[in-house]
Enzyme design. Structure first.
Site, PDB file in Angstrom:
ATOM      1  N   LYS A  26       0.828  -1.213   0.000  1.00 53.39           N
ATOM      2  CA  LYS A  26       0.000   0.000   0.000  1.00 53.39           C
ATOM      3  C   LYS A  26       0.857   1.256   0.000  1.00 53.39           C
ATOM      4  O   LYS A  26       1.821   1.351   0.745  1.00 53.39           O
ATOM      5  CB  LYS A  26      -0.890  -0.012   1.245  1.00 53.39           C
ATOM      6  CG  LYS A  26      -1.911   1.079   1.311  1.00 53.39           C
ATOM      7  CD  LYS A  26      -3.303   0.506   1.191  1.00 53.39           C
ATOM      8  CE  LYS A  26      -4.351   1.574   1.231  1.00 53.39           C
ATOM      9  NZ  LYS A  26      -4.735   2.072  -0.070  1.00 53.39           N
ATOM     10  N   GLY A  45       6.055   0.592   6.186  1.00 58.50           N
ATOM     11  CA  GLY A  45       6.994  -0.325   5.541  1.00 58.50           C
ATOM     12  C   GLY A  45       7.169  -0.024   4.064  1.00 58.50           C
ATOM     13  O   GLY A  45       8.283  -0.070   3.532  1.00 58.50           O
ATOM     14  N   CYS A  46       6.071   0.276   3.397  1.00 58.82           N
ATOM     15  CA  CYS A  46       6.128   0.549   1.955  1.00 58.82           C
ATOM     16  C   CYS A  46       6.877   1.848   1.673  1.00 58.82           C
ATOM     17  O   CYS A  46       7.588   1.956   0.668  1.00 58.82           O
ATOM     18  CB  CYS A  46       4.717   0.589   1.369  1.00 58.82           C
ATOM     19  SG  CYS A  46       3.886  -1.012   1.521  1.00 58.82           S
ATOM     20  N   THR A  47       6.746   2.820   2.563  1.00 57.36           N
ATOM     21  CA  THR A  47       7.475   4.075   2.410  1.00 57.36           C
ATOM     22  C   THR A  47       8.967   3.842   2.593  1.00 57.36           C
ATOM     23  O   THR A  47       9.784   4.337   1.803  1.00 57.36           O
ATOM     24  CB  THR A  47       6.947   5.129   3.402  1.00 57.36           C
ATOM     25  OG1 THR A  47       5.561   5.376   3.104  1.00 57.36           O
ATOM     26  CG2 THR A  47       7.729   6.428   3.301  1.00 57.36           C
ATOM     27  N   ALA A  71      10.205   2.059  -0.601  1.00 56.30           N
ATOM     28  CA  ALA A  71      10.226   2.963  -1.756  1.00 56.30           C
ATOM     29  C   ALA A  71      11.367   3.969  -1.639  1.00 56.30           C
ATOM     30  O   ALA A  71      12.072   4.236  -2.620  1.00 56.30           O
ATOM     31  CB  ALA A  71       8.882   3.674  -1.893  1.00 56.30           C
TER      32      ALA A  71
END
Length: 157
Positions: free
Chosen positions: A37, A42-44, A47
């Site tokens: 998402k 975590g995704c930030t 990325a």
């Protein structure tokens, strides 16, 4: 997907509305990473790690493509907020996510649900899977991918 298999083709739109096809990248290494998402912790981290490793990966001949089920507008906001310097591909139908086996059962605090798995595929210049990561530490994963790519390039030399 396993090492040596032909990577499934795809055609997905990025945060700027541009269409990306795997075949467009023939002759280059492709880091195709799936994440749950936009704009979550975590995704930030993941990325931003790929953002920070982008120059090194590009110098190694690789393109980075992030994929989630979020839409183009969500990707645009996420990319702008963190200065992401690579395409985020929107797969709201989850067709590509499923084709790569990156959709499955997850467990969060005892709650079981289905969602996008944090998987990464390194695709070689001929379009075959060269490496697969199914256990990813978001903050350090980009460096792990860069190290694997350096190793593969050295083996081919």
């Amino acid at each position: 997907m396993r090492v040596g298999e032909v990577a499934p083709e795809f055609a997905l739109t990025d945060q700027e509305g541009r269409l990306h096809r795997l075949e467009d990248y023939r002759g280059r290494w492709v880091v195709l990473y799936f994440y749950p998402k936009d704009d979550t912790p975590g995704c930030t981290k993941e990325a931003c790690a790929f953002r920070d490793a982008h120059a090194e990966l590009k110098a190694l001949g690789a393109v980075v493509l992030g994929v989630s089920a979020d839409g183009v507008e969500s990707h645009r906001r996420f990319a702008e907020k963190y200065g992401l310097n690579f395409p985020l591909l929107a797969d709201p139908e989850k067709a590509v996510i499923r084709a790569y086996g990156a959709w499955g059962k997850k467990n969060l605090y005892g709650r079981v649900y289905e969602g996008v798995m944090r998987y990464t595929f390194l695709i070689d210049p001929e379009g075959r899977i060269a490496r697969v990561w199914k256990k990813v530490k978001p903050a350090t994963h980009a460096q792990e991918v860069a190290a694997a790519l350096r190793e593969l390039i050295k083996e081919q030399a």
